[in-house]
Write a protein that holds these residues in place. Structure first.
Motif, PDB file in Angstrom:
ATOM      1  N   GLU A  48       0.854  -1.197   0.000  1.00 33.53           N
ATOM      2  CA  GLU A  48       0.000   0.000   0.000  1.00 33.53           C
ATOM      3  C   GLU A  48       0.885   1.241   0.000  1.00 33.53           C
ATOM      4  N   PHE A  49       0.681   2.105  -0.994  1.00 31.73           N
ATOM      5  CA  PHE A  49       1.476   3.323  -1.065  1.00 31.73           C
ATOM      6  C   PHE A  49       1.111   4.250   0.087  1.00 31.73           C
ATOM      7  N   THR A  50       2.147   4.814   0.718  1.00 27.96           N
ATOM      8  CA  THR A  50       1.941   5.818   1.762  1.00 27.96           C
ATOM      9  C   THR A  50       2.532   7.160   1.350  1.00 27.96           C
ATOM     10  N   GLY A  51       3.134   7.210   0.178  1.00 26.33           N
ATOM     11  CA  GLY A  51       3.739   8.428  -0.333  1.00 26.33           C
ATOM     12  C   GLY A  51       4.356   8.151  -1.693  1.00 26.33           C
ATOM     13  N   PRO A  52       4.934   9.159  -2.331  1.00 24.88           N
ATOM     14  CA  PRO A  52       5.504   8.973  -3.668  1.00 24.88           C
ATOM     15  C   PRO A  52       6.713   8.050  -3.701  1.00 24.88           C
ATOM     16  N   ARG A 102       7.296   5.763  -0.785  1.00 28.03           N
ATOM     17  CA  ARG A 102       7.150   4.887   0.375  1.00 28.03           C
ATOM     18  C   ARG A 102       5.987   3.929   0.146  1.00 28.03           C
ATOM     19  N   MET A 103       6.147   2.731   0.680  1.00 26.50           N
ATOM     20  CA  MET A 103       5.094   1.727   0.597  1.00 26.50           C
ATOM     21  C   MET A 103       5.060   0.933   1.891  1.00 26.50           C
ATOM     22  N   ARG A 104       3.858   0.612   2.329  1.00 20.90           N
ATOM     23  CA  ARG A 104       3.693  -0.187   3.533  1.00 20.90           C
ATOM     24  C   ARG A 104       3.348  -1.622   3.146  1.00 20.90           C
ATOM     25  N   VAL A 105       4.037  -2.566   3.749  1.00 20.11           N
ATOM     26  CA  VAL A 105       3.734  -3.989   3.604  1.00 20.11           C
ATOM     27  C   VAL A 105       3.632  -4.562   5.004  1.00 20.11           C
ATOM     28  N   GLY A 106       2.419  -4.859   5.421  1.00 18.71           N
ATOM     29  CA  GLY A 106       2.220  -5.288   6.805  1.00 18.71           C
ATOM     30  C   GLY A 106       2.531  -4.146   7.750  1.00 18.71           C
ATOM     31  N   ASP A 107       3.450  -4.357   8.684  1.00 17.70           N
ATOM     32  CA  ASP A 107       3.802  -3.314   9.648  1.00 17.70           C
ATOM     33  C   ASP A 107       5.112  -2.634   9.293  1.00 17.70           C
ATOM     34  N   ARG A 108       5.602  -2.851   8.079  1.00 15.36           N
ATOM     35  CA  ARG A 108       6.862  -2.253   7.658  1.00 15.36           C
ATOM     36  C   ARG A 108       6.619  -1.227   6.565  1.00 15.36           C
ATOM     37  N   VAL A 109       7.367  -0.138   6.610  1.00 15.21           N
ATOM     38  CA  VAL A 109       7.337   0.868   5.556  1.00 15.21           C
ATOM     39  C   VAL A 109       8.678   0.826   4.844  1.00 15.21           C
ATOM     40  N   ALA A 167       8.866   2.454  -8.951  1.00 13.99           N
ATOM     41  CA  ALA A 167       7.936   1.353  -8.698  1.00 13.99           C
ATOM     42  C   ALA A 167       7.293   0.907 -10.007  1.00 13.99           C
ATOM     43  N   VAL A 168       7.053  -0.385 -10.107  1.00 10.69           N
ATOM     44  CA  VAL A 168       6.318  -0.963 -11.230  1.00 10.69           C
ATOM     45  C   VAL A 168       5.079  -1.645 -10.663  1.00 10.69           C
ATOM     46  N   LEU A 169       3.922  -1.299 -11.190  1.00 11.34           N
ATOM     47  CA  LEU A 169       2.666  -1.917 -10.763  1.00 11.34           C
ATOM     48  C   LEU A 169       2.277  -2.974 -11.788  1.00 11.34           C
ATOM     49  N   ALA A 170       2.263  -4.232 -11.368  1.00 12.05           N
ATOM     50  CA  ALA A 170       1.931  -5.336 -12.257  1.00 12.05           C
ATOM     51  C   ALA A 170       0.981  -6.285 -11.531  1.00 12.05           C
ATOM     52  N   MET A 171      -0.169  -5.730 -11.153  1.00 12.05           N
ATOM     53  CA  MET A 171      -1.101  -6.487 -10.320  1.00 12.05           C
ATOM     54  C   MET A 171      -2.003  -7.422 -11.096  1.00 12.05           C
ATOM     55  N   GLY A 172      -1.947  -7.372 -12.429  1.00 13.53           N
ATOM     56  CA  GLY A 172      -2.747  -8.295 -13.219  1.00 13.53           C
ATOM     57  C   GLY A 172      -4.216  -7.921 -13.249  1.00 13.53           C
ATOM     58  N   ALA A 173      -5.056  -8.895 -13.573  1.00 11.54           N
ATOM     59  CA  ALA A 173      -6.495  -8.675 -13.709  1.00 11.54           C
ATOM     60  C   ALA A 173      -7.231  -9.921 -13.248  1.00 11.54           C
ATOM     61  N   ALA A 174      -8.534  -9.802 -13.171  1.00 10.28           N
ATOM     62  CA  ALA A 174      -9.371 -10.925 -12.756  1.00 10.28           C
ATOM     63  C   ALA A 174     -10.626 -10.935 -13.618  1.00 10.28           C
ATOM     64  N   PRO A 175     -11.210 -12.105 -13.867  1.00 11.16           N
ATOM     65  CA  PRO A 175     -12.439 -12.160 -14.671  1.00 11.16           C
ATOM     66  C   PRO A 175     -13.576 -11.434 -13.967  1.00 11.16           C
TER      67      PRO A 175
END
Length: 250
Positions: free
Chosen positions: A127-131, A133-140, A146-154
């Motif tokens: 989860e982005f917290t700034g331009p 910075r990103m949070r993953v769990g309890d870590r920033v 950054a590259v966003l490659a989250m894919g898609a879903a039907p």
């Protein structure tokens, strides 16, 4: 393989040259390329590396198509002087073949393979917290690019009655244990056509429905006509220019 038990970051203050969000094909290629070029690369995947190509797309679909092609060739063998009295498809065995193909390819896209190529991998929701910075769990974590490659879903179409049925998608169809006697495919794109033909060759009565005037509307018309003719030869009923108006239990 228990992804959730993997350790988190070992360098709390590190600034990553590149953070890749999504461990599917695009994310893996981006991360490996960056690491090969010397960038400090972090890949974040919340479920399992490999993405839809490995688990619900390219690998399982092509494995199933190979089984279906074998059945079709056996039925057509007589024109070569080879008599096959009856072609029977063991669908459970066919799906076991599909799963074995996934198992065979999975190590190539695994966390271990990525880390061997210099990519650091963590499991979690980014989860982005700034331009930068990103949070993953309890870590920033800090990063430069950054590259966003989250894919898609039907996406399920808004057809009345659909929500009350156990409909399948291109992701869940691989959970089938028995061959469906009848299969209606809503959508005549590439995925719908390849799954429709495969299941028809395996023995299902398949109908493909598309509101467009032809299947494969984004492809060359001559190619679409060629594919439609092949589908019809395999017994697929193609209904273009039609829209599904309601789903009811038979």
């Amino acid at each position: 393989m228990k992804l959730s038990s993997r350790p988190q970051f070992t360098e709390a203050d590190r600034v990553w040259d590149l953070v890749v969000v999504g461990g599917g094909t695009a994310g893996i290629v981006a991360a490996k390329t960056a690491a090969t070029l010397g960038a400090a690369t972090l890949l974040i995947e919340r479920h399992r590396t490999g993405g839809d190509c490995l688990w619900t797309g390219c690998v399982p679909s092509k494995a199933l198509i190979r089984v279906a092609a074998a059945a079709a060739q056996a039925r057509d063998a007589q024109r070569f002087g080879v008599r096959v009295e009856r072609v029977e498809v063991d669908f459970a065995a066919a799906m076991a073949h599909v799963r074995s193909a996934i198992t065979h390819i999975a190590p190539v896209d695994s966390i271990e393979a990525l880390e061997a190529d210099g990519v650091h991998v963590v499991t979690g929701h980014g989860e982005f917290t700034g331009p930068d910075r990103m949070r993953v769990g309890d870590r920033v974590i800090a990063f430069r690019q950054a590259v966003l490659a989250m894919g898609a879903a039907p996406a399920a179409p808004p057809i009345p009655g659909l929500d009350g049925t156990a409909y399948l998608t291109s992701e869940t169809i691989w959970d089938l244990e028995a061959l469906p006697a009848d299969l209606v495919v809503v959508g005549g794109g590439s995925v719908g056509c390849e799954l429709g033909q495969a299941f028809a060759r395996l023995g299902s009565r398949v109908t493909i429905i598309d509101r467009a005037p032809r299947i494969l509307p984004l492809e060359d018309p001559a190619a679409a006509d060629f594919v439609e003719a092949a589908l019809r030869r395999d017994g697929v009923r193609v209904r273009t220019g039609h829209a599904a108006v309601r789903v009811e239990d038979a």
